[in-house]
Each structure stands twice: as structure tokens, then as C-alpha cells.
Design an enzyme around this catalytic site. Sequence first.
Site, short mmCIF file in Angstrom:
data_model
loop_
_atom_site.label_atom_id
_atom_site.label_comp_id
_atom_site.label_asym_id
_atom_site.label_seq_id
_atom_site.Cartn_x
_atom_site.Cartn_y
_atom_site.Cartn_z
N HIS A 173 -2.25 6.80 -5.46
CA HIS A 173 -3.63 6.84 -5.97
C HIS A 173 -3.56 7.08 -7.46
O HIS A 173 -3.51 8.23 -7.93
CB HIS A 173 -4.43 7.94 -5.25
CG HIS A 173 -5.89 7.96 -5.60
ND1 HIS A 173 -6.85 8.45 -4.73
CD2 HIS A 173 -6.56 7.55 -6.70
CE1 HIS A 173 -8.04 8.36 -5.30
NE2 HIS A 173 -7.89 7.82 -6.51
N HIS A 213 -11.86 4.21 -1.82
CA HIS A 213 -12.27 5.57 -2.15
C HIS A 213 -13.44 5.92 -1.23
O HIS A 213 -14.40 5.14 -1.12
CB HIS A 213 -12.78 5.65 -3.59
CG HIS A 213 -11.72 5.67 -4.65
ND1 HIS A 213 -10.75 4.73 -4.75
CD2 HIS A 213 -11.49 6.57 -5.66
CE1 HIS A 213 -9.97 5.02 -5.80
NE2 HIS A 213 -10.40 6.13 -6.36
N GLU A 222 -15.11 11.41 -1.63
CA GLU A 222 -14.79 12.16 -2.85
C GLU A 222 -16.06 12.94 -3.21
O GLU A 222 -16.11 14.15 -3.03
CB GLU A 222 -14.38 11.21 -3.98
CG GLU A 222 -14.08 11.91 -5.31
CD GLU A 222 -13.82 10.93 -6.47
OE1 GLU A 222 -14.22 9.75 -6.38
OE2 GLU A 222 -13.23 11.37 -7.49
N1 ADE Z 1 -12.10 5.32 -10.98
C1 ADE Z 1 -11.15 6.00 -11.61
N2 ADE Z 1 -11.03 7.23 -11.07
C2 ADE Z 1 -11.92 7.30 -10.07
C3 ADE Z 1 -12.26 8.30 -9.12
N3 ADE Z 1 -11.69 9.49 -9.10
N4 ADE Z 1 -13.24 8.03 -8.25
C4 ADE Z 1 -13.85 6.85 -8.26
N5 ADE Z 1 -13.56 5.88 -9.13
C5 ADE Z 1 -12.60 6.10 -10.02
ZN ZN Z 2 -9.37 7.30 -7.79
#
Ligand code: ADE
Ligand code: ZN
Length: 333
Positions: free
Chosen positions: A19, A199, A202
Site C-alpha cells: 500500500h 481502499h 479508512e
Molecule cells: N490517496 C493517497 N493516499 C490516500 C489515502 N490514504 N486514502 C485515500 N486515497 C489516497
Molecule cells: Zn492509500
Amino acid sequence: MTGGIGLDAIRALPKAELHLHVEGTLEPQLAFALAQRNGVALPFASVEDLRARYDFTDLQSFLDLYYACMAVLRTRKDFADLAAAYLARAHADGVRHVEMFFDPQVHLGNGIDVDTVIDGLRDALDDARVRYGMTGGLILCFVRDLPVDSARAVLESVAHRAGDLIGVGLDSAEVGYPPHLFAEVYARAAELGLRRVAHAGEEGPAAYVTESLDVLGVERIDHGIRCLEDPALVERLARERIPLTVCPLSNVRLRAVDAIEAHPIRALLDAGVVATVNSDDPAYFGGYVGDNYAALALTDAEAVLLARNSIEASFASDARKAELLAALEAATR
Ligand code: ADE
Ligand code: ZN
């Protein structure tokens, strides 16, 4: 952070980084050097002024700066230089295999075609294979807050060279952009033989993790820490051995978790989830992958488990995985 396995011991563990946004490895000094090389005006007075803005309140506050800095990347050599600097750093941290994200829609918006980006990044990856014996490849990310049509178009534009990619991912602003919006684009990626990640979880809810698995058919979840709000999902991730690519320093800097001491990596490991540790955007979040391991104050056994998970969760060939697992075993004997 004190305690736990030290940085030297962490670096000695063969590992994979899964990642990593290559644009997030753009250090301020390189940003200014490329701005000068390309005659691009950056809206910051100096390296120090830029660094002073790394005080993020959430994901969007980071993304605004991250996208602004990308304007300095113009040529094949710029992308090669950017990735080469990261690969040298990763090599020093014991990274033997890397799967690198990039955001072609943002570069297209800056007038840079996707072939220039891929060619430059591939130059650096090819060089790292010769120089360091490092394996890896590229994962093209769709920017979820840009129109889905532009994601579809960028995928079609690389269809003829799908062999130069490992797979596709989904990044950028998460909340309000549920995975199902990209169902058709992901179906097309699968048709092209591309691996799929996204993703999810988060800043967005656990439901986005479930949707990524069930609607997009992803094999791995990037971040995913909010899965802990859904015990049945955690149990599923563990049972089906669906890896999470977790980014501890990123989670603290973007305030997805309150402090590194409160990071849920142990809760994930204790639940049997195949969690891995990664750096996300190391130039912006205060550390490369080794620093991310070190910040967690891990026991030796936890660090070895995380390194093993990173190899097993990778898209390397079975033969390469076996080689890396044997190297890890030898390093811990
Ligand atoms: N692009 C770069 N870093 C990111 C992250 N942590 N979450 C979503 N998009 C991203
Ligand atoms: Zn990311």
C-alpha cells in the site's frame, strides 16, 4: 515511540510493501527540484513552507495538498526519478517486493498521458530488479471522486498494455463514494485479467469493505480498519484470509485513529486477520515502511508475523513468495 523491536531488526526482515502511492513519496526537496526542472510554479514559498502545511485534519485536507504537488510531475524521467528515490528507500527498509499505486486520472488532468506515467514507473521498477533484486509492479488506482466515466476511459486506454499492470485499485475521498459506483469498471478490469483491490474502511464505514468484496470482487482491502465496527465482517476477513493493507502513521496523521498507541493493529492480528503494515504516502506522513513497523512498538514475533503476512498477501508468483518466505525464515533463525 520507545520499546518494541528496533528499526535495524525491522529492516533486516524481508518484507513486501503493498500500500504505497508513488505520488505520496514526493519529498518536498524533490517537488521543488522537479518544479524548477519543468518550469512549474508551486504555490509554496519554500521546502519549509510546504513541510509546514503537513498538518492534516482529515483525508481531504491531505488530498488537497497531495494533488497540488503532483503538478510538478511532467515527464517519463520525472516518474522514473520519483519511483527510483522511493525504491532506494524501500530497499534500505528490507522491502523485497512492492506493489505501487498511481493515479493516472490526476496526471491526465495535468496533461500527462498514462503511457508516460507507466513507462517512467516501469523504468524505475526494472532498474530496481537489476540493482536490488526487488520484484513488484503497478496498481492503477481510480480516483473515486472523479466521474466514473473517466475511470472507465482510463482503463480502456491501458487495455492494450494490461500486462504492464498488476491490477486496479480505488482511492481518494471515500465517504459519499461507495464502491458499487465502480462495479462495471471493476468487472471490465477482471475481464482484462487484472487483480482487484480497493481502499475501504479508512474514513468510510465497514459496509464499504463488505461492498468492495461482494460487488467489486476485490482480493485485498486497503486500510480496512473500520471493519472492527462489524464483528461478523472481522470474522469473515479472518476466515477467508482477505488481507488488509494497514498504514499506521497515515491513520494517525489523517486522524482515523487518535494516537499510535491506540492503533488497532493488535486487535486485527488477535482476531486472526491477515493484516500488513505499509506506509501509504511516506513523504507526507512522517515515515517509510520501517518507521511504520517501529512506531507500533511490536514484539519480535509480531514484526515477523506482519512481514510474513505482507509476503503472503502479495500478488507475487507462488515461486517468488516461497523464495521470500524462505529468506524471512533464514533472517529469523
Ligand atoms: N490517496 C493517497 N493516499 C490516500 C489515502 N490514504 N486514502 C485515500 N486515497 C489516497
Ligand atoms: Zn492509500
